[in-house]
Design an enzyme around this catalytic site. Structure first.
Site, PDB file in Angstrom:
ATOM      1  N   ASN A   1       0.827  -1.217   0.000  1.00 49.22           N
ATOM      2  CA  ASN A   1       0.000   0.000   0.000  1.00 49.22           C
ATOM      3  C   ASN A   1       0.858   1.264   0.000  1.00 49.22           C
TER       4      ASN A   1
ATOM      5  N   SER B   1       2.648   2.525   2.179  1.00 55.94           N
ATOM      6  CA  SER B   1       2.631   3.344   3.395  1.00 55.94           C
ATOM      7  C   SER B   1       4.048   3.664   3.848  1.00 55.94           C
TER       8      SER B   1
ATOM      9  N   PHE C   1       6.022  -9.683   4.423  1.00 51.90           N
ATOM     10  CA  PHE C   1       6.831  -8.578   4.967  1.00 51.90           C
ATOM     11  C   PHE C   1       5.978  -7.421   5.481  1.00 51.90           C
TER      12      PHE C   1
ATOM     13  N   SER D   1      11.487 -10.937  14.068  1.00 54.84           N
ATOM     14  CA  SER D   1      12.595 -10.030  14.399  1.00 54.84           C
ATOM     15  C   SER D   1      13.328 -10.536  15.629  1.00 54.84           C
TER      16      SER D   1
ATOM     17  N   THR E   1      13.989  -8.822  17.893  1.00 54.68           N
ATOM     18  CA  THR E   1      13.402  -8.091  19.015  1.00 54.68           C
ATOM     19  C   THR E   1      12.596  -9.030  19.929  1.00 54.68           C
TER      20      THR E   1
ATOM     21  N   TYR F   1       5.608  -2.646  18.992  1.00 50.91           N
ATOM     22  CA  TYR F   1       6.125  -3.320  17.784  1.00 50.91           C
ATOM     23  C   TYR F   1       6.536  -4.751  18.114  1.00 50.91           C
TER      24      TYR F   1
ATOM     25  N   LYS G   1       5.056  -8.665  16.849  1.00 51.18           N
ATOM     26  CA  LYS G   1       5.815  -9.797  16.290  1.00 51.18           C
ATOM     27  C   LYS G   1       5.588 -11.057  17.134  1.00 51.18           C
TER      28      LYS G   1
ATOM     29  N   ASN H   1      20.188  -7.402  12.232  1.00 54.87           N
ATOM     30  CA  ASN H   1      20.164  -6.012  11.743  1.00 54.87           C
ATOM     31  C   ASN H   1      20.506  -5.950  10.251  1.00 54.87           C
TER      32      ASN H   1
ATOM     33  N   ASN I   1      15.738   6.190  12.290  1.00 53.44           N
ATOM     34  CA  ASN I   1      15.823   5.604  13.634  1.00 53.44           C
ATOM     35  C   ASN I   1      17.025   4.684  13.735  1.00 53.44           C
ATOM     36  N   ASN I   2      17.327   4.006  12.630  1.00 50.76           N
ATOM     37  CA  ASN I   2      18.363   2.961  12.664  1.00 50.76           C
ATOM     38  C   ASN I   2      19.733   3.525  12.320  1.00 50.76           C
TER      39      ASN I   2
ATOM     40  N   ASP J   1      17.668   0.098  24.749  1.00 47.39           N
ATOM     41  CA  ASP J   1      18.779  -0.585  24.062  1.00 47.39           C
ATOM     42  C   ASP J   1      19.498  -1.547  25.007  1.00 47.39           C
TER      43      ASP J   1
HETATM   44  P1  NAD Z   1       9.624  -1.524   5.026  1.00 48.74           P
HETATM   45  O1  NAD Z   1       8.798  -0.556   5.780  1.00 48.74           O
HETATM   46  O2  NAD Z   1      10.677  -0.999   4.112  1.00 48.74           O
HETATM   47  O3  NAD Z   1       8.689  -2.511   4.173  1.00 48.74           O
HETATM   48  C1  NAD Z   1       7.393  -2.867   4.584  1.00 48.74           C
HETATM   49  C2  NAD Z   1       6.483  -2.698   3.373  1.00 48.74           C
HETATM   50  O4  NAD Z   1       5.160  -3.095   3.735  1.00 48.74           O
HETATM   51  C3  NAD Z   1       6.400  -1.239   2.899  1.00 48.74           C
HETATM   52  O5  NAD Z   1       6.598  -1.194   1.494  1.00 48.74           O
HETATM   53  C4  NAD Z   1       4.971  -0.816   3.280  1.00 48.74           C
HETATM   54  O6  NAD Z   1       4.459   0.150   2.369  1.00 48.74           O
HETATM   55  C5  NAD Z   1       4.238  -2.132   3.234  1.00 48.74           C
HETATM   56  N1  NAD Z   1       3.047  -2.206   4.107  1.00 48.74           N
HETATM   57  C6  NAD Z   1       2.972  -1.882   5.421  1.00 48.74           C
HETATM   58  N2  NAD Z   1       1.739  -2.124   5.874  1.00 48.74           N
HETATM   59  C7  NAD Z   1       1.003  -2.597   4.822  1.00 48.74           C
HETATM   60  C8  NAD Z   1      -0.321  -3.028   4.669  1.00 48.74           C
HETATM   61  N3  NAD Z   1      -1.189  -2.987   5.694  1.00 48.74           N
HETATM   62  N4  NAD Z   1      -0.731  -3.470   3.452  1.00 48.74           N
HETATM   63  C9  NAD Z   1       0.124  -3.498   2.416  1.00 48.74           C
HETATM   64  N5  NAD Z   1       1.406  -3.112   2.500  1.00 48.74           N
HETATM   65  C10 NAD Z   1       1.843  -2.656   3.706  1.00 48.74           C
HETATM   66  O7  NAD Z   1      10.259  -2.527   6.100  1.00 48.74           O
HETATM   67  P2  NAD Z   1      11.411  -3.598   5.931  1.00 48.74           P
HETATM   68  O8  NAD Z   1      12.628  -3.100   6.609  1.00 48.74           O
HETATM   69  O9  NAD Z   1      11.491  -4.050   4.535  1.00 48.74           O
HETATM   70  O10 NAD Z   1      10.816  -4.745   6.850  1.00 48.74           O
HETATM   71  C11 NAD Z   1      10.000  -5.773   6.331  1.00 48.74           C
HETATM   72  C12 NAD Z   1       9.498  -6.638   7.467  1.00 48.74           C
HETATM   73  O11 NAD Z   1      10.616  -7.134   8.193  1.00 48.74           O
HETATM   74  C13 NAD Z   1       8.618  -5.894   8.468  1.00 48.74           C
HETATM   75  O12 NAD Z   1       7.581  -6.768   8.879  1.00 48.74           O
HETATM   76  C14 NAD Z   1       9.564  -5.613   9.618  1.00 48.74           C
HETATM   77  O13 NAD Z   1       8.877  -5.543  10.852  1.00 48.74           O
HETATM   78  C15 NAD Z   1      10.462  -6.826   9.579  1.00 48.74           C
HETATM   79  N6  NAD Z   1      11.804  -6.588  10.150  1.00 48.74           N
HETATM   80  C16 NAD Z   1      12.568  -5.555   9.690  1.00 48.74           C
HETATM   81  C17 NAD Z   1      13.826  -5.314  10.247  1.00 48.74           C
HETATM   82  C18 NAD Z   1      14.688  -4.166   9.802  1.00 48.74           C
HETATM   83  O14 NAD Z   1      15.613  -3.782  10.532  1.00 48.74           O
HETATM   84  N7  NAD Z   1      14.461  -3.580   8.620  1.00 48.74           N
HETATM   85  C19 NAD Z   1      14.298  -6.156  11.263  1.00 48.74           C
HETATM   86  C20 NAD Z   1      13.497  -7.206  11.708  1.00 48.74           C
HETATM   87  C21 NAD Z   1      12.249  -7.411  11.134  1.00 48.74           C
HETATM   88  C1  WQD Z   2      21.986  -0.306  16.245  1.00 47.11           C
HETATM   89  C2  WQD Z   2      23.033   0.206  17.218  1.00 47.11           C
HETATM   90  C3  WQD Z   2      22.148   1.760  18.825  1.00 47.11           C
HETATM   91  C4  WQD Z   2      21.132   4.868  15.897  1.00 47.11           C
HETATM   92  C5  WQD Z   2      16.270  -2.164  15.682  1.00 47.11           C
HETATM   93  C6  WQD Z   2      15.003  -2.709  16.259  1.00 47.11           C
HETATM   94  C7  WQD Z   2      14.908  -4.184  15.998  1.00 47.11           C
HETATM   95  C8  WQD Z   2      15.073  -4.490  14.499  1.00 47.11           C
HETATM   96  C9  WQD Z   2      16.318  -3.853  13.944  1.00 47.11           C
HETATM   97  C10 WQD Z   2      12.907  -4.508  13.506  1.00 47.11           C
HETATM   98  C11 WQD Z   2      22.545   0.288  18.663  1.00 47.11           C
HETATM   99  C12 WQD Z   2      23.159   2.436  17.920  1.00 47.11           C
HETATM  100  C13 WQD Z   2      21.556   3.701  16.516  1.00 47.11           C
HETATM  101  C14 WQD Z   2      21.860   6.065  16.108  1.00 47.11           C
HETATM  102  C15 WQD Z   2      23.395   4.864  17.514  1.00 47.11           C
HETATM  103  N1  WQD Z   2      13.996  -3.937  13.725  1.00 47.11           N
HETATM  104  N2  WQD Z   2      22.681   3.715  17.312  1.00 47.11           N
HETATM  105  N3  WQD Z   2      22.971   6.009  16.901  1.00 47.11           N
HETATM  106  O1  WQD Z   2      18.148  -1.068  17.942  1.00 47.11           O
HETATM  107  O2  WQD Z   2      19.655  -2.987  17.204  1.00 47.11           O
HETATM  108  O3  WQD Z   2      17.383  -2.802  16.305  1.00 47.11           O
HETATM  109  O4  WQD Z   2      16.326  -2.447  14.269  1.00 47.11           O
HETATM  110  O5  WQD Z   2      12.496  -5.562  13.880  1.00 47.11           O
HETATM  111  O6  WQD Z   2      13.671  -4.602  16.450  1.00 47.11           O
HETATM  112  O7  WQD Z   2      14.990  -2.471  17.657  1.00 47.11           O
HETATM  113  O8  WQD Z   2      19.070  -1.194  15.555  1.00 47.11           O
HETATM  114  O9  WQD Z   2      20.039   0.399  13.969  1.00 47.11           O
HETATM  115  O10 WQD Z   2      18.512   1.278  15.776  1.00 47.11           O
HETATM  116  O11 WQD Z   2      20.782   0.437  16.399  1.00 47.11           O
HETATM  117  O12 WQD Z   2      24.423   4.876  18.217  1.00 47.11           O
HETATM  118  O13 WQD Z   2      21.519   7.136  15.601  1.00 47.11           O
HETATM  119  O14 WQD Z   2      23.370   1.555  16.854  1.00 47.11           O
HETATM  120  O15 WQD Z   2      22.267   2.217  20.139  1.00 47.11           O
HETATM  121  O16 WQD Z   2      23.640  -0.022  19.494  1.00 47.11           O
HETATM  122  P1  WQD Z   2      18.594  -1.989  16.895  1.00 47.11           P
HETATM  123  P2  WQD Z   2      19.550   0.295  15.370  1.00 47.11           P
END
Ligand code: NAD
Ligand code: WQD
Length: 337
Positions: free
Chosen positions: A37, A39, A85, A129, A131, A153, A157, A183, A202-203, A299
């Protein structure tokens, strides 16, 4: 074989779709159907997936929470398996907008699983994740360790994992992989697709890349007093193309096996924030300014995967180096940011 990918326009989804469309694995993908979508993504990512893969796919713009749309999709295409995803993923935002996270992630997953069930589609690879391991397990994290969450969040999961475990328990016909990503960083080596978050990231990696590109003045380093070799946080960074390969391996596994398995996708190695900065400086060729600030609430000091189960079940091993992760990430960021 016909594969549905939800959230395929996003960061990990787009890289996985490139892999699905390539001929470099044992799966024969006849039709790839993507629903998103937008988003948290932009349509041009899909154009780039087409360009890299040199193959077409079917795209449906829509929300997975829409049962009418999902039923029509499953009525139209004979789906064999789903990679799921789609979801919202920002930990901090989830504490500000918990209901949006519960609605999008839980309702979306529920509608998807119900539609799969009513159409007899019982193979799914789900984006979980690291997490879900919470904050108090020893390292490296093993799949059988207790799970917990500290934010909405993380709870989404946990609940989705639970829904799928209960489904497999109720009906042994299901075949489910719960992939616990560590990560993911980096980008496709073409530099065409990568991670492009809106606003201030954020990351860590997108933040570092925005500083390297001159779009933000300095990186805040969240604490240098952890019990780690240089005091900064240690994480298990995995190249997004390795992660994409992990999905292919998981899909091959769910095509051949029944039941539910949670599997870590990481490298098994930890890297500190300062080491990431040094590696990215090498990739971009100039210094990255940073300021050490206080720890970020929620963290932990160190987090990395035990990768034995992925190797044993999927024959999967992440291969790309930190240098490749930073070089590929920078190639994308310097054009896009
Ligand atoms: P992303 O936000 O880049 O991709 C998610 C996609 O899903 C986006 O394109 C968004 O538009 C779409 N979307 C969201 N809600 C929707 C809905 N209701 N209907 C249709 N489309 C929808 O995120 P990503 O980094 O590619 O992550 C993908 C998955 O992996 C997520 O579920 C996320 O929680 C999980 N994940 C990501 C990370 C990370 O660090 N990137 C780590 C662990 C788990
Ligand atoms: C990595 C390291 C921060 C930003 C998150 C989610 C986790 C998963 C992956 C979805 C840490 C440090 C970060 C900054 C920093 N996502 N940092 N300055 O927190 O390990 O994981 O993303 O499922 O659920 O919690 O990843 O990239 O945010 O941080 O020093 O501006 O970098 O403290 O040590 P994290 P992150």
């Amino acid at each position: 074989m016909n594969i549905l990918v939800t959230g395929g326009a996003g960061y990990i989804g787009s890289h996985t779709c490139v892999e699905l469309l390539s001929e470099s694995h044992g799966l024969s993908v006849d039709q790839l159907i993507i629903i998103d979508n937008f988003s948290n993504s932009k349509p041009d990512m899909l154009e780039k997936v087409r360009a890299i893969a040199g193959r077409d796919f079917i795209f449906i713009e829509g929300d997975i929470r829409d049962p009418g749309k999902m039923n029509a999709l499953f009525d139209t295409y004979a789906i064999d398996a789903v990679i799921h995803f789609a979801g919202l993923k920002a930990v901090g935002e989830s504490t500000q907008k918990p209901l949006a996270y519960y609605d999008n992630n839980l309702t979306g997953s529920l509608v998807l699983f119900e539609t799969m069930q009513s159409h007899g589609v019982k193979r799914i690879v789900f984006s979980s994740s690291a997490t879900v391991y919470g904050m108090s397990n020893p390292m490296p994290l093993r799949e059988e360790y207790p799970v917990s969450a500290t934010n909405p969040y993380g709870y989404t999961k946990l609940v989705i994992e639970r829904m799928l475990m209960d489904l497999a328990q109720a009906d042994p016909g299901w075949s489910i992989s719960l992939l616990r990503y560590f990560n993911p960083i980096g980008a496709h080596p073409s530099g065409l697709i990568g991670e492009d978050p809106n606003g201030i990231p954020n990351n860590l990696l997108p933040y570092v890349a925005k500083v390297a590109a001159g779009k933000l003045p300095a990186l805040p380093v969240y604490g240098d007093d952890y019990d780690t070799p240089d005091g900064t946080g240690v994480r298990d960074y995995i190249h997004v193309m390795d992660l994409a390969g992990g999905h292919i391996a998981a899909l091959e596994y769910v095509m051949r096996n029944r039941g539910v398995e949670a599997v870590n996708l990481g490298t098994g190695h930890g890297t500190s924030v300062l080491s990431i900065i040094r590696a990215f400086e090498k990739a971009c060729g100039h210094a990255i300014p940073y300021t050490v600030t206080g720890r970020r609430p929620g963290d932990i000091g160190t987090c990395y995967a035990d990768t034995e189960k992925a190797r044993r079940l999927y024959g999967f091993e992440a291969r790309r180096t930190l240098e490749e992760m930073c070089a590929d990430g920078w190639r994308f960021a310097k054009e896009r940011y």
